[in-house]
Design an enzyme around this catalytic site. Structure first.
Site, mmCIF file in Angstrom:
data_model
loop_
_atom_site.group_PDB
_atom_site.id
_atom_site.type_symbol
_atom_site.label_atom_id
_atom_site.label_comp_id
_atom_site.label_asym_id
_atom_site.label_seq_id
_atom_site.Cartn_x
_atom_site.Cartn_y
_atom_site.Cartn_z
ATOM 1 N N LYS A 137 0.852 -1.197 0.000
ATOM 2 C CA LYS A 137 0.000 0.000 0.000
ATOM 3 C C LYS A 137 0.884 1.242 0.000
ATOM 4 C CE LYS A 137 -4.237 -1.767 0.862
ATOM 5 N NZ LYS A 137 -5.464 -1.459 0.124
ATOM 6 N N ASP A 166 -0.460 -0.393 -4.505
ATOM 7 C CA ASP A 166 -1.848 0.063 -4.450
ATOM 8 C C ASP A 166 -1.913 1.418 -3.764
ATOM 9 O OD1 ASP A 166 -4.552 0.405 -4.388
ATOM 10 O OD2 ASP A 166 -5.014 -1.441 -3.304
ATOM 11 N N GLU A 192 -2.002 0.089 -8.765
ATOM 12 C CA GLU A 192 -3.448 0.040 -8.628
ATOM 13 C C GLU A 192 -4.007 1.405 -8.203
ATOM 14 O OE1 GLU A 192 -4.284 -3.685 -6.695
ATOM 15 O OE2 GLU A 192 -6.063 -2.825 -5.735
ATOM 16 N N ASP A 217 -9.379 -0.317 -9.425
ATOM 17 C CA ASP A 217 -10.040 -1.057 -8.358
ATOM 18 C C ASP A 217 -11.290 -0.287 -7.906
ATOM 19 O OD1 ASP A 217 -10.845 -2.468 -6.167
ATOM 20 O OD2 ASP A 217 -9.014 -2.248 -5.015
ATOM 21 N N LYS A 241 -13.869 -7.567 -7.293
ATOM 22 C CA LYS A 241 -14.277 -8.252 -6.069
ATOM 23 C C LYS A 241 -15.574 -8.980 -6.405
ATOM 24 C CE LYS A 241 -12.324 -4.759 -2.943
ATOM 25 N NZ LYS A 241 -11.453 -4.135 -3.972
HETATM 26 MG MG MG Z 1 -7.033 -1.808 -4.246
#
Ligand code: MG
Length: 331
Positions: A137, A166, A192, A217, A241
């Site tokens: 992240k 991300d 991302e 995302d 997802k």
């Molecule tokens: Mg993500």
């Protein structure tokens, strides 16, 4: 076909509360559904909305389930509106028959590294556990500091591994451009959501300006949004997802039709939902990219987390999830 329908609500504390854009998130609420067909065949599904992702809320899902009563016609199950992506995912999963993929079909799981310098401390252990793909992240601390850490992190990663970053939409255009220029010379699988979903032009511009693969995302909660991005000519990766995105069959058809490059990711669902996703993804060969599954220790309870999983998943993991037992244990 008429089904006997039942649902139960669950409320599970997360082992470690998640930091989200909407503040700390410490408890997962959702529903399990049970459908029994006329010949006594039983299937289970999970409804697991994520706050802030634009699907129905848990309360709305609960109301939709109450609307079925104890029996539901096939047509009624199929008529749940598009916006109820989580309910539609669950009702389809509970009726789905997926041929098992051979055990030799495996997918790596991306290990999630903590933000900041803590990633460096965790990495050796994750490498030792055999992980091949990592997600870090970024956009959490200052860009200058994080760019320095990126090189330290890459220095520790063997050539056979992949690193994805991300940003969760946290960068502005200038910061994103700086990062992507840096990543262009480095072995990054993809970056991302470099910009927030409300800047589609910025995202398209970055994709055109830099050779690094970009993934959407937060921009693509559902398949409708993903199709819109395809219409805009997006050639990057889509993080999907499935627990939020409606019936798995629809996801499979979209990937087959458009050859979309997808990463299959968790919505912090329990083993019930995850087993359905994994079985389908493996049987249909939807992706070769590492799964964005937080496998193992989300709830700190094996019943809900499912069996201990390593760095690779095959259908054996899904087969050892006993949904009927999980259902029975729930009041
Ligand atoms: Mg993500």
């Amino acid at each position: 076909m008429v089904y006997r329908f039942a649902c139960k609500k669950y409320r599970l504390p997360l082992r470690v509360p998640l930091r989200t854009a909407h503040g700390p998130w410490g408890e997962r609420e959702g529903l399990l559904v049970r459908l029994e067909d006329e010949s006594g065949g039983v299937g289970f599904g999970e409804i697991a909305p994520l706050p802030g992702f634009g699907t129905e809320t848990v309360a709305e899902a609960e109301a939709a389930c109450a609307g079925f009563g104890g029996q539901a016609e096939e047509a009624a199950l199929d008529a749940v509106p598009e916006r109820f992506g989580c309910v539609r995912f669950a009702l389809a999963a509970a009726r789905m028959k997926v041929p098992a993929a051979p055990r030799s079909t495996k997918l790596p799981v991306a290990a999630l590294l903590p933000a900041g310098r803590a990633a460096l401390a965790v990495l050796p252990d994750r490498l030792g556990a055999g992980f091949l793909a990592f997600k870090w992240k970024v956009g959490v601390e200052g860009a200058e500091d994080e760019l320095g850490m990126l090189d330290d992190l890459l220095g520790l990663l063997p050539d056979y591994t992949r690193l994805r970053l991300d940003a969760n939409g946290a960068w502005d255009r200038r910061t994103a451009a700086r990062w992507l220029a840096r990543c262009a010379e480095r072995p990054i699988e993809f970056v991302e959501q470099p910009l927030a979903p409300d800047d589609p032009d910025g995202l398209t511009g970055l994709a055109a300006d830099f050779p690094v693969s970009l993934a959407l995302d937060e921009s693509v909660t559902g398949l409708a949004a993903a199709r819109e991005w395809q219409g805009r000519g997006w050639r990057g990766v889509y993080v999907i997802k499935p627990a939020l995105a409606g019936p798995l069959e629809a996801l499979g058809a979209w990937v087959d039709d458009t050859k979309a490059d997808v990463v299959i990711s968790s919505a912090i669902e329990t083993a019930v939902g995850r087993a359905a996703i994994l079985r389908f993804v493996l049987a249909r060969n939807l992706t070769r990219r590492a799964l964005g599954f937080g496998v193992g220790e989300i709830f700190g309870d094996r019943r809900w987390d499912g069996p201990v999983a390593g760095s690779l998943l095959d259908t054996g993991w899904a087969d050892s999830v006993n949904s009927a037992e999980i259902w029975s244990a729930l009041n």
